[in-house]
Design a protein around this motif. Structure first.
Motif, short mmCIF file in Angstrom:
data_model
loop_
_atom_site.label_atom_id
_atom_site.label_comp_id
_atom_site.label_asym_id
_atom_site.label_seq_id
_atom_site.Cartn_x
_atom_site.Cartn_y
_atom_site.Cartn_z
N UNK A 126 45.61 -30.88 14.92
CA UNK A 126 46.87 -30.91 14.18
C UNK A 126 46.74 -31.75 12.92
N UNK A 127 47.70 -31.54 12.01
CA UNK A 127 47.81 -32.34 10.79
C UNK A 127 49.06 -33.20 10.89
N UNK A 128 48.92 -34.49 10.53
CA UNK A 128 50.00 -35.45 10.71
C UNK A 128 50.39 -36.09 9.39
N UNK A 129 51.68 -36.35 9.24
CA UNK A 129 52.16 -37.10 8.08
C UNK A 129 53.19 -38.13 8.55
N UNK A 130 53.08 -39.34 8.02
CA UNK A 130 54.04 -40.42 8.31
C UNK A 130 54.87 -40.64 7.04
N UNK A 131 56.19 -40.40 7.10
CA UNK A 131 57.02 -40.53 5.89
C UNK A 131 57.25 -41.97 5.45
N UNK A 132 56.87 -42.94 6.28
CA UNK A 132 57.01 -44.34 5.91
C UNK A 132 55.84 -45.10 6.54
N UNK A 133 54.69 -45.02 5.89
CA UNK A 133 53.43 -45.39 6.56
C UNK A 133 52.98 -46.81 6.28
N UNK A 134 53.85 -47.68 5.74
CA UNK A 134 53.46 -49.05 5.46
C UNK A 134 52.84 -49.73 6.66
N UNK A 135 51.62 -50.24 6.50
CA UNK A 135 50.93 -50.89 7.61
C UNK A 135 50.17 -49.94 8.50
N UNK A 136 50.35 -48.63 8.32
CA UNK A 136 49.63 -47.62 9.11
C UNK A 136 49.79 -47.79 10.61
N UNK A 137 50.97 -48.21 11.05
CA UNK A 137 51.20 -48.44 12.47
C UNK A 137 50.96 -47.19 13.30
N UNK A 138 51.25 -46.02 12.72
CA UNK A 138 51.03 -44.76 13.44
C UNK A 138 49.75 -44.07 12.97
N UNK A 139 49.44 -44.14 11.68
CA UNK A 139 48.26 -43.44 11.18
C UNK A 139 46.96 -44.01 11.73
N UNK A 140 46.89 -45.33 11.89
CA UNK A 140 45.66 -45.93 12.40
C UNK A 140 45.35 -45.48 13.83
N UNK A 141 46.28 -45.62 14.80
CA UNK A 141 45.94 -45.15 16.15
C UNK A 141 45.69 -43.65 16.21
N UNK A 142 46.39 -42.87 15.36
CA UNK A 142 46.12 -41.44 15.30
C UNK A 142 44.69 -41.18 14.82
N UNK A 143 44.30 -41.86 13.75
CA UNK A 143 42.95 -41.69 13.22
C UNK A 143 41.89 -42.07 14.25
N UNK A 144 42.14 -43.14 14.98
CA UNK A 144 41.19 -43.58 16.01
C UNK A 144 41.07 -42.54 17.11
N UNK A 165 40.48 -37.46 6.68
CA UNK A 165 41.06 -37.40 5.34
C UNK A 165 41.96 -36.19 5.16
N UNK A 166 41.57 -35.09 5.77
CA UNK A 166 42.29 -33.82 5.57
C UNK A 166 43.43 -33.61 6.56
N UNK A 167 43.49 -34.45 7.60
CA UNK A 167 44.46 -34.19 8.66
C UNK A 167 45.51 -35.28 8.86
N UNK A 168 45.43 -36.38 8.13
CA UNK A 168 46.50 -37.37 8.19
C UNK A 168 46.90 -37.75 6.77
N UNK A 169 48.18 -38.04 6.59
CA UNK A 169 48.70 -38.45 5.29
C UNK A 169 49.91 -39.33 5.50
N UNK A 170 50.30 -40.03 4.46
CA UNK A 170 51.48 -40.88 4.57
C UNK A 170 52.12 -41.13 3.23
N UNK A 171 53.41 -41.42 3.27
CA UNK A 171 54.19 -41.80 2.09
C UNK A 171 54.63 -43.24 2.26
N UNK A 172 54.66 -43.97 1.16
CA UNK A 172 55.12 -45.35 1.19
C UNK A 172 55.55 -45.76 -0.22
N UNK A 173 56.71 -46.40 -0.31
CA UNK A 173 57.24 -46.82 -1.61
C UNK A 173 56.49 -48.03 -2.19
#
Length: 222
Positions: A126-144, A165-173
């Protein structure tokens, strides 16, 4: 995350605030970058060699050295959580509240990943995106988890880095939190990054997801 960790963390924050003389956005960014630089120097030398070490001015301050030493003895997800929280705690309260700078603890993000795995046994598909990824609290465990799946499948580190690189992304202000997210992902996948001999370049987009995500609609599954 143990209760005593919070009391130790609060002690470090108090010493940092006392050294600087109060809250400040510029000091928050510099303190976090300096702490991160020391962590990279001590435990992630290849990331430094690859050019990921942030410019830092406070690496010789005893308060920063002590804080980095404490963080370096924690589990990585706890370390990332407390360092992200440091940025918020050193920030002036009005800005902290305006930006809603509150971070998801590792226990909660890990629980969410376990729940997600029950619905999607193969996270790497699957491909994942976090709309508020500050700190990568979700992206890091997903990547692992994705890297672990692909390692079991016999993938090389180079292929794993490219896949993440191709399957996770995030947005952060916040630009500093974007920077932290990129570095944390490289730290989390350090062994693969080291063997791939290049940095992981995650798709971390600085901007408001509500305004910027539309072009990416349909590109991600979760």
């Amino acid at each position: 995350m143990l209760p005593q960790d919070k009391s130790v963390f609060v002690g470090h924050i108090r010493r940092l605030l006392a050294f600087h003389g109060g809250e400040s956005s510029a000091f928050a960014a510099e303190a976090v970058r300096s702490t991160l630089a020391l962590l990279l120097d001590s435990s992630y030398p290849k990331l430094v060699e690859f050019g990921l070490r942030p410019k830092a001015k406070l690496t010789k301050r005893t308060e920063i050295i002590a804080f980095a030493s404490w963080l370096g003895g924690l589990e990585f997800l706890d370390c990332a959580f407390w360092l992200s929280s440091t940025y918020a705690c050193l920030m002036p309260r009005p800005r902290r509240n305006r930006q809603a700078l509150f971070f998801t603890p590792p226990s909660l993000s890990s629980r969410l990943i376990r729940s997600l795995r029950q619905q999607r046994p193969r996270l790497s598909a699957a491909r994942f995106v976090d709309p508020s990824c500050g700190g990568s609290a979700f992206l890091v465990p997903l990547a692992v988890e994705i890297a672990r799946e692909l390692s079991f499948a016999g993938w090389s580190s180079g292929r794993i880095v490219t896949h993440v690189e191709r399957h996770i992304a995030g947005f952060e202000l916040d630009p500093v939190l974007c920077e932290l997210s990129r570095v944390f992902l490289n730290m989390a996948l350090y062994d693969h990054v080291r063997q791939a001999r290049r940095l992981l370049k995650p798709n971390i987009i600085q901007g408001n997801a509500l305004a910027s995500a539309l072009p990416y609609a349909g590109s991600y599954d979760v």
